[in-house]
Motif scaffolding. Sequence first.
Motif, short mmCIF file in Angstrom:
data_model
loop_
_atom_site.label_atom_id
_atom_site.label_comp_id
_atom_site.label_asym_id
_atom_site.label_seq_id
_atom_site.Cartn_x
_atom_site.Cartn_y
_atom_site.Cartn_z
N UNK A 148 26.38 -15.93 -44.78
CA UNK A 148 26.57 -14.36 -44.66
C UNK A 148 26.36 -14.10 -43.33
N UNK A 149 27.29 -12.98 -43.23
CA UNK A 149 26.96 -12.35 -41.57
C UNK A 149 25.79 -11.63 -41.43
N UNK A 150 24.77 -11.79 -40.54
CA UNK A 150 23.65 -11.48 -40.53
C UNK A 150 23.75 -9.94 -39.43
N UNK A 151 23.86 -8.90 -40.07
CA UNK A 151 23.87 -7.74 -39.19
C UNK A 151 22.74 -7.40 -38.50
N UNK B 83 19.65 -5.95 -33.61
CA UNK B 83 18.54 -6.16 -32.79
C UNK B 83 19.08 -6.44 -31.51
N UNK B 84 19.99 -7.40 -31.20
CA UNK B 84 20.55 -7.65 -29.88
C UNK B 84 21.20 -6.35 -29.22
N UNK B 85 21.94 -5.73 -29.95
CA UNK B 85 22.19 -4.39 -29.37
C UNK B 85 21.26 -3.49 -29.13
N UNK B 86 20.29 -3.47 -29.79
CA UNK B 86 19.07 -2.61 -29.46
C UNK B 86 18.38 -2.84 -28.37
N UNK B 87 18.21 -4.29 -28.09
CA UNK B 87 17.62 -4.81 -26.94
C UNK B 87 18.61 -4.41 -25.66
N UNK B 88 19.81 -4.68 -25.58
CA UNK B 88 20.61 -4.05 -24.62
C UNK B 88 20.68 -2.78 -24.40
N UNK C 165 20.65 -17.18 -18.86
CA UNK C 165 21.86 -16.25 -18.95
C UNK C 165 22.00 -15.67 -20.35
N UNK C 166 22.42 -14.32 -20.22
CA UNK C 166 22.86 -13.58 -21.20
C UNK C 166 23.96 -14.20 -22.10
N UNK C 167 24.86 -14.98 -21.63
CA UNK C 167 25.92 -15.53 -22.22
C UNK C 167 25.41 -16.54 -23.51
N UNK C 168 24.05 -17.26 -22.99
CA UNK C 168 23.52 -18.09 -24.02
C UNK C 168 22.85 -17.41 -25.27
N UNK C 169 22.51 -16.11 -24.94
CA UNK C 169 21.76 -15.53 -25.89
C UNK C 169 22.65 -14.91 -26.66
N UNK C 170 23.77 -14.19 -26.26
CA UNK C 170 25.14 -14.02 -27.01
C UNK C 170 25.64 -15.03 -27.94
N UNK C 171 25.70 -16.28 -27.47
CA UNK C 171 26.07 -17.47 -28.25
C UNK C 171 25.08 -17.63 -29.45
N UNK C 172 24.08 -17.65 -29.02
CA UNK C 172 22.84 -17.96 -30.35
C UNK C 172 23.18 -16.74 -31.35
N UNK C 173 23.29 -15.50 -30.83
CA UNK C 173 23.16 -14.48 -31.86
C UNK C 173 24.50 -14.48 -32.70
N UNK C 174 25.68 -15.29 -32.30
CA UNK C 174 26.91 -15.41 -32.86
C UNK C 174 26.68 -16.44 -33.88
N UNK C 175 25.95 -17.40 -33.53
CA UNK C 175 25.82 -18.59 -34.32
C UNK C 175 24.85 -18.05 -35.48
N UNK C 176 23.81 -17.17 -35.26
CA UNK C 176 22.82 -16.85 -36.25
C UNK C 176 23.41 -15.86 -37.13
N UNK D 164 33.12 -13.46 -33.49
CA UNK D 164 33.40 -13.15 -32.25
C UNK D 164 31.94 -13.35 -31.36
N UNK D 165 32.02 -13.06 -30.20
CA UNK D 165 30.96 -13.30 -29.32
C UNK D 165 30.46 -11.71 -29.05
N UNK D 166 29.13 -11.42 -29.22
CA UNK D 166 28.74 -10.12 -29.11
C UNK D 166 28.68 -9.77 -27.41
N UNK D 167 28.89 -8.54 -27.10
CA UNK D 167 29.20 -7.93 -25.96
C UNK D 167 27.83 -8.59 -24.60
N UNK D 168 28.43 -9.09 -23.75
CA UNK D 168 27.57 -9.48 -22.75
C UNK D 168 27.59 -8.48 -21.34
N UNK D 169 26.37 -8.03 -20.92
CA UNK D 169 26.75 -7.35 -19.90
C UNK D 169 25.29 -6.46 -19.56
#
Length: 427
Positions: free
Chosen positions: A47-50, A55-60, A119-130, A135-140
């Motif tokens: 499943x795609x875990x929305x 949560x990632x978007x809320x943090x950023x 690095x935020x890129x690592x967190x973005x990659x973990x979120x993508x996998x989880x 696609x990779x979530x926004x990093x910025x």
Amino acid sequence: MNQDLNYYHLIHQEIASLVLYQSIFDDEVGQAFLEVFDLISVRNKELIDIKCLKAYGHWLRNLAFQGISWQDYLIKKILMDDNPFSQQVQQVSLEDLPKPLIEATEHDLSILKSLYKLPLEAISQWVKEAANLPFSPFVGQCENKNNTFLHQQDNWENCLDPLAQHYRQHGTGIFAQYKALKWYNNQLIGITEADPITLTEIVGYESQKETLIKNTEILLSGYNALNVLLYGSRGSGKSSLVKGLLNEYYSQGLRLVEVNKSQLSDLPMIVDQLRYIPQKFIIFVDDLSFEEDNDAFKSLKVVLEGNVTAKAKNVVVYATSNRRHLIREYFDDRPRPKDADEIHHWDTVQEKLSFSDRFGLTLTFEPANQDTYLNIVHHLASQIELKMDKNELGFRAKQWATQHNGRSGRTARQFIDFLEGELKLNK
């Protein structure tokens, strides 16, 4: 990717193992960060875990709302954190602190440094996998705006000396975050936008200002400062002078606690909360007066005179009033010859009338005469570099005082503010 996942699990375990600095994650940004890490742990390849993505978007979003980078956020929280180390090191040298406390601090700082370098890129990659995303979530994030000693050091566990110095100078918790506080619902609340007025803006009462500054410096030096009653006409700058002291001496550990007249019965409780805090405090009571001998009167009397409990050396009361005698006296209060208890009644009246004498200092602010008023006007005009002929400025200032609130420092400030806006609008 397996190596990345192992690194993620290590970071997650280290966060859970924090001993002293756990409260860093108590606010919205910290809670959102922890939620991201918790949801990354829950993986479902089907499943795609929305939830994880949200949560990632809320943090950023919370970081962006504060206009702060993840690195600046962590350091800001460390420098303000209220924990056993940051509390004790303000009053005890590092050498005299318990060794386990030092080791726990070094342990936590090492973990927090790992989060700082994450690095935020690592967190973005973990979120993508989880979340099983294609696609990779926004990093910025915002750029780092600060450059503290923690920004400059690679090993934070070696920064205990400058960290201790910072806590001693700036305090911790609410006393590090705010220079001015108020008493509300039996607790201290920070005032986000404290009045920025400075001592240089206040003229016309130089001897009173000099005496109050000296008393405040005595307080900051750890000696026995006096409680002060600032008495005089309205608009003479009594309240502004107290606020100006805060802005002048904040960096030296001065804090202000605003207490309303209706809250005076809580004064002993407030003083007890401040007694063992390393910073120095002015309890500020504006427009003080009493209708009768009530609980508020008794509570203030206890703080001014003391009781069995020793006076707090880091706390003084600065009160302003338009009345020399703080407790209203009516003709009916005065004893009549026919009263059998005449002597005792006079004792009560005299106690009320002499209440202001219980302040160690009483500074009198007389109404401004024309010369004083014009001096204040010209001083305020020079501070903002107002371009106007001196004679015309004085003429308009006198007109303003006649048409509005009379001659006072407050009237001068209102006139200059209006005139500045008028001139800029006309341009």
